[in-house]
Design a protein around this motif. Structure first.
Motif, PDB file in Angstrom:
ATOM      1  N   GLY A  73       0.828  -1.212   0.000  1.00  0.00           N
ATOM      2  CA  GLY A  73       0.000   0.000   0.000  1.00  0.00           C
ATOM      3  C   GLY A  73       0.851   1.246   0.000  1.00  0.00           C
ATOM      4  N   SER A  74       0.983   1.866   1.161  1.00  0.00           N
ATOM      5  CA  SER A  74       1.687   3.147   1.264  1.00  0.00           C
ATOM      6  C   SER A  74       3.184   3.007   1.531  1.00  0.00           C
ATOM      7  CB  SER A  74       1.033   3.997   2.354  1.00  0.00           C
ATOM      8  OG  SER A  74       1.023   3.306   3.579  1.00  0.00           O
ATOM      9  N   GLY A  75       3.682   1.793   1.688  1.00  0.00           N
ATOM     10  CA  GLY A  75       5.110   1.576   1.920  1.00  0.00           C
ATOM     11  C   GLY A  75       5.487   1.646   3.383  1.00  0.00           C
ATOM     12  N   VAL A  76       6.571   0.998   3.718  1.00  0.00           N
ATOM     13  CA  VAL A  76       7.050   0.970   5.104  1.00  0.00           C
ATOM     14  C   VAL A  76       7.716   2.303   5.435  1.00  0.00           C
ATOM     15  CG1 VAL A  76       8.660  -0.133   6.699  1.00  0.00           C
ATOM     16  CG2 VAL A  76       7.354  -1.523   5.091  1.00  0.00           C
ATOM     17  N   ALA A  77       7.300   2.907   6.532  1.00  0.00           N
ATOM     18  CA  ALA A  77       7.881   4.173   6.983  1.00  0.00           C
ATOM     19  C   ALA A  77       9.005   3.939   7.987  1.00  0.00           C
ATOM     20  CB  ALA A  77       6.813   5.057   7.598  1.00  0.00           C
ATOM     21  N   GLY A  78       8.923   2.842   8.747  1.00  0.00           N
ATOM     22  CA  GLY A  78       9.941   2.573   9.749  1.00  0.00           C
ATOM     23  C   GLY A  78       9.591   1.368  10.598  1.00  0.00           C
ATOM     24  N   TYR A  79      10.368   1.210  11.654  1.00  0.00           N
ATOM     25  CA  TYR A  79      10.223   0.058  12.548  1.00  0.00           C
ATOM     26  C   TYR A  79      10.231   0.539  13.990  1.00  0.00           C
ATOM     27  CZ  TYR A  79      11.489  -2.345   8.297  1.00  0.00           C
ATOM     28  OH  TYR A  79      11.493  -2.788   6.993  1.00  0.00           O
ATOM     29  N   ARG A  80       9.474  -0.171  14.812  1.00  0.00           N
ATOM     30  CA  ARG A  80       9.467   0.091  16.255  1.00  0.00           C
ATOM     31  C   ARG A  80      10.039  -1.117  16.957  1.00  0.00           C
ATOM     32  NH1 ARG A  80       4.171   3.080  15.345  1.00  0.00           N
ATOM     33  NH2 ARG A  80       4.878   5.237  15.537  1.00  0.00           N
ATOM     34  N   VAL A  81      10.979  -0.879  17.854  1.00  0.00           N
ATOM     35  CA  VAL A  81      11.636  -1.942  18.610  1.00  0.00           C
ATOM     36  C   VAL A  81      11.080  -1.927  20.027  1.00  0.00           C
ATOM     37  CG1 VAL A  81      13.840  -2.825  19.457  1.00  0.00           C
ATOM     38  CG2 VAL A  81      13.728  -1.692  17.216  1.00  0.00           C
ATOM     39  N   TYR A  82      10.649  -3.086  20.487  1.00  0.00           N
ATOM     40  CA  TYR A  82      10.057  -3.239  21.818  1.00  0.00           C
ATOM     41  C   TYR A  82      10.927  -4.165  22.669  1.00  0.00           C
ATOM     42  CZ  TYR A  82       5.866  -1.386  19.579  1.00  0.00           C
ATOM     43  OH  TYR A  82       4.968  -0.594  18.893  1.00  0.00           O
TER      44      TYR A  82
END
Length: 85
Positions: free
Chosen positions: A20-29
């Motif tokens: 769809g709109s593409g990956v903007a980033g990642y969140r690390v938990y």
């Protein structure tokens, strides 16, 4: 993947794709209470790696989600365990 270092953990993962709109980033938990414990947001990054501070000798679990510009989040990755030196 998690590699332990002196008072830090280096994390790497395979990039996600979003048709769809593409990956903007990642969140690390991170969780200090194991796989069934609560994971809290540690950092956000645009790359497929992160180096995070961690106390030496303490087992911690990490997982990652991808997000897109619309604010949608992926299913969390499988958790990995690491013990910083």
């Amino acid at each position: 993947k998690a590699n332990a270092a002196k008072r830090k953990v280096n994390l790497t993962w395979t990039g996600s794709t979003d048709s769809g709109s593409g990956v903007a980033g990642y969140r690390v938990y991170r969780s200090s209470t194991g796989l069934e414990g609560s994971f809290t947001l540690l950092t956000t990054t645009a790359s497929t790696s992160a180096s995070v501070q961690a106390p030496s000798g303490v087992a911690l679990w990490y997982r990652v989600t991808a997000y897109d510009v619309a604010g949608n989040h992926s299913v969390p990755s499988p958790a990995v365990r690491a013990v910083a030196r």
